[in-house]
Design an enzyme around this catalytic site. Structure first.
Site, mmCIF file in Angstrom:
data_model
loop_
_atom_site.group_PDB
_atom_site.id
_atom_site.type_symbol
_atom_site.label_atom_id
_atom_site.label_comp_id
_atom_site.label_asym_id
_atom_site.label_seq_id
_atom_site.Cartn_x
_atom_site.Cartn_y
_atom_site.Cartn_z
ATOM 1 N N ASP A 1 0.865 -1.182 0.000
ATOM 2 C CA ASP A 1 0.000 0.000 0.000
ATOM 3 C C ASP A 1 0.905 1.237 0.000
ATOM 4 O O ASP A 1 1.507 1.567 1.021
ATOM 5 C CB ASP A 1 -0.901 0.028 1.236
ATOM 6 C CG ASP A 1 -2.036 -0.982 1.168
ATOM 7 O OD1 ASP A 1 -1.933 -1.946 0.392
ATOM 8 O OD2 ASP A 1 -3.014 -0.824 1.930
ATOM 9 N N LYS B 1 -6.831 3.471 -3.256
ATOM 10 C CA LYS B 1 -7.212 3.436 -1.835
ATOM 11 C C LYS B 1 -7.453 4.851 -1.340
ATOM 12 O O LYS B 1 -6.715 5.778 -1.664
ATOM 13 C CB LYS B 1 -6.100 2.754 -1.035
ATOM 14 C CG LYS B 1 -6.321 2.702 0.475
ATOM 15 C CD LYS B 1 -5.152 1.982 1.147
ATOM 16 C CE LYS B 1 -5.222 2.103 2.666
ATOM 17 N NZ LYS B 1 -4.059 1.452 3.322
ATOM 18 N N LYS C 1 -10.074 0.312 -2.297
ATOM 19 C CA LYS C 1 -9.944 0.020 -0.873
ATOM 20 C C LYS C 1 -10.354 1.256 -0.085
ATOM 21 O O LYS C 1 -9.825 2.348 -0.293
ATOM 22 C CB LYS C 1 -8.511 -0.381 -0.520
ATOM 23 C CG LYS C 1 -8.310 -0.648 0.981
ATOM 24 C CD LYS C 1 -6.907 -1.164 1.280
ATOM 25 C CE LYS C 1 -6.659 -1.270 2.771
ATOM 26 N NZ LYS C 1 -5.306 -1.806 3.084
#
Length: 215
Positions: A89, A151, A180
């Site tokens: 991430d 995300k 996400k």
């Protein structure tokens, strides 16, 4: 729906000791979450604790500000993969995006994906600092760069995921890549609302609360 498989069971605070990470991993195995998300220094420990389970190890790159150079983020990613991370991430350089230096943002994501081609790459755009148009641009850059997820948030900004922002991201990326939602997902209703808005993954330190709500 298997809600547990939407959840990245997360602990990223600076004061998370070994005991905290061990507890996180035991909980992740008990609930069979999709992954644990830990700071890079705990990748090796998490990998060992989760051996023999289906729970993946996720870590963060350029976290939480995204202001590291691309070269540093690339090195961080290589090191994380070498240590056993399954998912990455990364945080974009928000300032470069707001400066409209879109080539920089695009090329940075591409550079990181190039060194983890077989691993899931999620791109944190930190929606709380962006206008709605900037969320659209960041989502499109993430898609064009070949990442796997866009995300919402680090959870360390001024705000986390919102239904509106997830819907905007979904409008841009469609079914081509995933979304996400992270930051502020703290119970079952939050989780379901984010999924219905278009999220396929949830980053939360309240995964157990979400699961208890489901029961």
């Amino acid at each position: 729906m298997e809600l547990n498989k939407y959840i990245d069971h997360t602990y990223l605070k600076a004061f998370g000791t070994k005991d905290v990470i061990e507890k996180l991993c035991l909980e992740a195995k008990e609930y069979n979450f999709k992954s644990v998300c830990v700071n890079p220094s705990y990748i090796t420990l998490a990998k060992e604790l989760l051996k023999g389970s289906d729970v993946l190890v996720c870590t963060v790159i350029g976290f939480p500000l995204g202001q590291n150079t691309t070269e540093v983020k690339v090195f961080e990613t290589k090191d994380a993969i070498d240590k056993g991370a399954d998912e990455i991430d990364m945080v974009i350089n928000v300032a470069k995006l707001k400066d409209k230096d879109y080539d920089y943002v695009l090329n940075e994501i591409k550079s990181i994906k190039e060194v983890c081609p077989n691993n899931t790459l999620k791109v944190i755009i930190e929606t709380c600092y962006l206008t709605k148009d900037e969320i659209r641009v960041a989502s499109k850059l993430t898609l064009d760069a070949g990442a796997d997820f866009v995300k919402t948030s680090t959870g360390f900004g001024t705000g986390g995921a919102t239904i509106e922002d997830v819907k905007i991201m979904k409008e841009v990326v469609g079914d081509k890549i995933y979304i996400k939602a992270a930051g502020g997902v703290s119970n079952y209703d939050d989780a379901i609302n984010m999924i219905e808005a278009g999220a396929q993954r949830l980053g939360t330190s309240h995964g157990i609360d979400c699961m208890k709500g489901a029961k």
